[in-house]
Structures are given as C-alpha cells and as structure tokens.
Design an enzyme around this catalytic site. Structure first.
Site, short mmCIF file in Angstrom:
data_model
loop_
_atom_site.label_atom_id
_atom_site.label_comp_id
_atom_site.label_asym_id
_atom_site.label_seq_id
_atom_site.Cartn_x
_atom_site.Cartn_y
_atom_site.Cartn_z
CE LYS A 15 -3.66 -2.62 2.76
NZ LYS A 15 -4.43 -2.64 1.78
NE ARG A 38 11.26 -3.77 15.38
CZ ARG A 38 9.56 -4.12 15.45
NH1 ARG A 38 9.06 -4.65 15.22
NH2 ARG A 38 9.30 -3.13 16.16
CE LYS A 48 5.39 -2.52 23.51
NZ LYS A 48 5.76 -2.09 22.41
CG ASP A 67 6.13 -3.26 19.43
OD1 ASP A 67 5.22 -3.53 20.41
OD2 ASP A 67 7.12 -2.60 20.03
CE LYS A 107 9.65 7.27 23.47
NZ LYS A 107 9.76 5.89 23.26
CG HIS A 115 5.85 5.76 18.24
ND1 HIS A 115 6.04 4.95 18.47
CD2 HIS A 115 6.65 6.34 17.02
CE1 HIS A 115 8.03 4.74 18.83
NE2 HIS A 115 7.99 6.56 17.99
CD GLU A 134 5.85 1.43 17.01
OE1 GLU A 134 5.28 1.65 18.13
OE2 GLU A 134 6.34 1.04 16.84
CD GLU A 149 18.65 6.40 22.13
OE1 GLU A 149 18.12 6.39 23.60
OE2 GLU A 149 18.02 5.67 21.26
CG HIS A 150 19.33 0.86 18.81
ND1 HIS A 150 18.56 0.69 19.85
CD2 HIS A 150 20.35 -0.06 18.11
CE1 HIS A 150 18.97 -1.28 19.16
NE2 HIS A 150 19.56 -1.23 18.54
#
Length: 203
Positions: A15, A38, A48, A67, A107, A115, A134, A149-150
């Site tokens: 889409k 992913r 989670k 997600d 944040k 999101h 998500e 940052e990750h």
C-alpha cells in the site's frame, strides 16, 4: 502467528509503495524517502509482556503488544510526516487505532517520531482478519539521531553516562533545528521557482 504479521507487513508495504508511486507520478515528488520493516523477536515480545504485567499467552500478545509487525517510514520533512499520517487516517483499507506524537512532545532523552498503530486486513480462509502493526514516521535527521542513540545505548549496556545523555539531548535539538532549516530552504526554493515560472508566463 509470526506468519500473519509478516503477511500484514507485506500488505502494508504494498500500500505504501503504491502511494509513493502515485505521489511521484502526480506531483513529481514523493514525501517518502525510504521504508524499513521488521518482525519483533520472541524474546523482546516476552520482555514487553512482563513489563506490562501480563502472563504469556497468544491472546495477551495479540491484545497488548501492538508492534510485533513494525515499519519505519522516513520522510524528508516534518510536514510530510503529518501529510502521510492524515492520508493513512482517511483510508478504508487501513484502520488507524492510535497515534503517539513524539514530534510535538519529544521523549525526555530527545527522541522524536510519530508512532501510528494501524490494523491491516488479511483475507484468510477463515475470513477477514485485521492484524496490528506499528508505523514509525521520522525525518532523515530524526532517523539518524535514533540510530546513533540506539548504538550508544547498547554500547554502554543501557546505562548512558550523564554527560553522554546530555550531549544526545543537545544533538536531538540540533536535528530538530536542521529539519526546520531545511523546510525553510524548501519553501524559499519553491517560492523562487514559482516566481520564475510567473515571469516566463508574463513574457
């Protein structure tokens, strides 16, 4: 269950790719720079669930974890992010369930992104089933910041030294300023282009 989420991502990506092509054909420009996708790892799903205080069950996974199927859409400008989000909300073949706006309200660490939790229809033997996914919408600058940052987050075993955390916040503000500056430049270029076209038409 993972197969359903992969199928949902396939549907969603088709889409978005169609939309991207349509915008390019109609406007000569698509706000979508690139797409990544992913499927969440089983270990991350279990962690989670635990953080949310729910026991492991397929019912709880489907109800509380939104997600498992994830897609990141990177746009050139912030206004393109909201344009795309508005379009998704207007479609009949996608249900927008929830929006978390970390652009208007970043944040504490400086993270920015929009999101969007959606549901995508899959036509199965048992009938139509709406599967959640998500979508994270970011600019190129936001995506670069989040990637760095990750990397740092795991380099320091998820505990950043205070001075590094402050530098990251500063970098997030710089990324935000870069987005705003590039948008201003785009507006100036478009205005100049329109002025040149109007001058040509008057001659």
């Amino acid at each position: 269950m993972p197969a359903l989420y992969r199928l949902a991502l396939n549907e969603l990506e088709n889409k978005i790719e169609t939309l991207k092509t349509e915008w390019e054909m109609r406007d000569g420009y698509s706000p979508i720079e690139h797409i990544k996708r992913r499927i969440k790892e089983p270990k991350s799903i279990l962690q989670k669930l635990e953080r949310k205080g729910h026991a492991f069950s397929f019912e709880n996974i489907e109800k509380h974890i939104h997600d498992i199927a994830g897609m990141r859409i990177v746009c050139a400008f912030v206004k393109d992010i909201y344009r795309l989000a508005d379009h998704l909300s207007s479609r009949e073949d996608i249900r927008v369930l929830e929006i978390k706006d970390y652009i208007a309200h970043p944040k504490p660490n400086g993270y920015q992104s929009l999101h969007v939790i959606v549901a995508v229809p899959l036509i199965l033997l048992e009938g139509t089933r709406w599967v959640k996914a998500e979508i994270q919408l970011r600019t190129l600058a936001m995506d670069f910041w989040a990637s760095m940052e990750h990397i740092l987050y795991y380099k320091f075993d998820q505990q950043l030294p205070p001075h590094v955390a402050e530098e990251l916040k500063s970098a997030a503000r710089a990324a935000d300023e870069l987005d705003k500056k590039m948008l201003r430049l785009r507006r100036e270029i478009l205005e100049l282009s329109e002025g040149i076209e109007n001058t040509k038409e008057q001659k």
